[in-house]
Design a protein around this motif. Structure first.
Motif, short mmCIF file in Angstrom:
data_model
loop_
_atom_site.label_atom_id
_atom_site.label_comp_id
_atom_site.label_asym_id
_atom_site.label_seq_id
_atom_site.Cartn_x
_atom_site.Cartn_y
_atom_site.Cartn_z
N UNK A 21 45.42 30.92 22.13
CA UNK A 21 46.45 30.65 23.14
C UNK A 21 47.72 31.50 22.98
N UNK A 22 48.17 31.80 21.76
CA UNK A 22 49.39 32.60 21.64
C UNK A 22 49.27 34.05 22.12
N UNK A 23 48.04 34.50 22.33
CA UNK A 23 47.82 35.89 22.71
C UNK A 23 47.50 35.99 24.19
N UNK A 24 48.04 36.99 24.86
CA UNK A 24 47.81 37.19 26.29
C UNK A 24 46.50 37.95 26.45
N UNK A 25 45.43 37.20 26.70
CA UNK A 25 44.10 37.78 26.84
C UNK A 25 43.71 37.73 28.31
N UNK A 26 43.55 38.91 28.90
CA UNK A 26 43.14 38.98 30.30
C UNK A 26 41.72 39.53 30.39
N UNK A 27 41.20 39.64 31.61
CA UNK A 27 39.83 40.11 31.82
C UNK A 27 39.62 41.52 31.28
N UNK A 28 40.64 42.36 31.38
CA UNK A 28 40.52 43.73 30.88
C UNK A 28 40.39 43.75 29.36
N UNK A 29 41.16 42.92 28.67
CA UNK A 29 41.07 42.83 27.21
C UNK A 29 39.69 42.32 26.80
N UNK A 30 39.18 41.33 27.54
CA UNK A 30 37.83 40.83 27.27
C UNK A 30 36.81 41.93 27.44
N UNK A 31 36.94 42.69 28.51
CA UNK A 31 36.01 43.79 28.78
C UNK A 31 36.01 44.79 27.61
N UNK A 32 37.18 45.17 27.17
CA UNK A 32 37.29 46.11 26.05
C UNK A 32 36.65 45.52 24.80
N UNK A 33 36.95 44.27 24.50
CA UNK A 33 36.41 43.59 23.32
C UNK A 33 34.89 43.63 23.34
N UNK A 34 34.30 43.34 24.50
CA UNK A 34 32.84 43.36 24.62
C UNK A 34 32.28 44.78 24.54
N UNK A 35 32.92 45.71 25.23
CA UNK A 35 32.43 47.10 25.23
C UNK A 35 32.37 47.66 23.80
N UNK A 36 33.32 47.25 22.96
CA UNK A 36 33.34 47.73 21.58
C UNK A 36 32.17 47.18 20.76
N UNK A 37 31.58 46.10 21.22
CA UNK A 37 30.40 45.54 20.54
C UNK A 37 29.11 46.28 20.89
N UNK A 38 29.04 46.86 22.08
CA UNK A 38 27.78 47.43 22.56
C UNK A 38 27.12 48.42 21.60
N UNK A 39 27.83 49.45 21.13
CA UNK A 39 27.15 50.39 20.22
C UNK A 39 26.75 49.74 18.89
N UNK A 40 27.47 48.74 18.48
CA UNK A 40 27.15 48.06 17.23
C UNK A 40 25.88 47.23 17.37
N UNK A 41 25.72 46.62 18.53
CA UNK A 41 24.50 45.86 18.78
C UNK A 41 23.31 46.80 18.92
N UNK A 42 23.52 47.91 19.58
CA UNK A 42 22.47 48.93 19.68
C UNK A 42 22.04 49.40 18.29
N UNK A 43 22.99 49.55 17.39
CA UNK A 43 22.68 49.99 16.03
C UNK A 43 21.85 48.95 15.29
N UNK A 44 22.09 47.66 15.57
CA UNK A 44 21.28 46.62 14.95
C UNK A 44 19.83 46.70 15.41
N UNK A 45 19.64 47.07 16.66
CA UNK A 45 18.28 47.23 17.17
C UNK A 45 17.56 48.33 16.38
N UNK A 46 18.27 49.40 16.09
CA UNK A 46 17.70 50.51 15.33
C UNK A 46 17.37 50.09 13.90
N UNK A 47 18.02 49.02 13.41
CA UNK A 47 17.74 48.51 12.07
C UNK A 47 16.60 47.49 12.08
N UNK A 48 16.01 47.25 13.27
CA UNK A 48 14.86 46.36 13.34
C UNK A 48 15.13 44.96 13.83
N UNK A 49 16.36 44.66 14.21
CA UNK A 49 16.66 43.33 14.76
C UNK A 49 16.02 43.26 16.14
N UNK A 50 15.33 42.17 16.42
CA UNK A 50 14.59 42.06 17.68
C UNK A 50 15.53 41.95 18.87
#
Length: 145
Positions: free
Chosen positions: A94-123
């Motif tokens: 609540x103390x932080x001003x989180x808008x839809x754009x911040x959420x989008x950035x937060x999620x986008x930063x996860x994408x390559x990391x999740x892709x890398x987990x796939x390369x490590x054999x995670x289903x």
């Protein structure tokens, strides 16, 4: 993998489903800690870095807290509850001003990391389960239009 980001409607909190237990089994606690650490490192270089601790020691502590939360939410030990109390993430953010754009950035930063987990054999089933959690959980954190 097609990691879609759901449209967020301000003030609407859709039901969220925790990741399947297989995600934690496949990635492991240390794997989750590594995932979160890399995500935070990416955040530090992003346009949402101001939402996170600026002090290096506090930033590292935030990584641990976040990893504890995700390990717990994925069915692991209740590290977060033991160290910080009940998650109550909406209130904690609540103390932080989180808008839809911040959420989008937060999620986008996860994408390559999740892709890398796939390369490590995670289903894909496990990865999509974790992604769906992140996608909906992040909607809950939006508190600013």
């Amino acid at each position: 993998m097609n990691l879609e980001i759901s449209q967020a409607q301000f003030g609407v909190r859709p039901p969220v489903t925790k990741p399947i237990p297989e995600f934690l089994l496949e990635v492991g606690e240390e794997g989750i800690r590594e995932l979160i650490s890399k995500h935070y490192d990416a955040i530090k270089q992003s346009d949402i870095s101001h939402l996170f601790p600026q002090d290096d020691a506090e930033f590292e502590k935030a990584k641990v807290n976040s990893a504890d939360f995700f390990i717990q939410i994925c069915g692991g030990p209740k590290y977060f509850n033991q160290n910080r109390g009940a998650p109550q993430m909406v209130g904690r953010h609540a103390p932080f001003r989180i808008d839809a754009k911040a959420r989008q950035t937060w999620l986008e930063l996860y994408k390559p990391l999740i892709e890398a987990l796939k390369e490590k054999g995670v289903t894909e089933t496990s990865l999509y389960s974790f992604w769906r959690y992140l996608d909906i959980f992040s909607i809950w954190m939006i508190n600013t239009q």
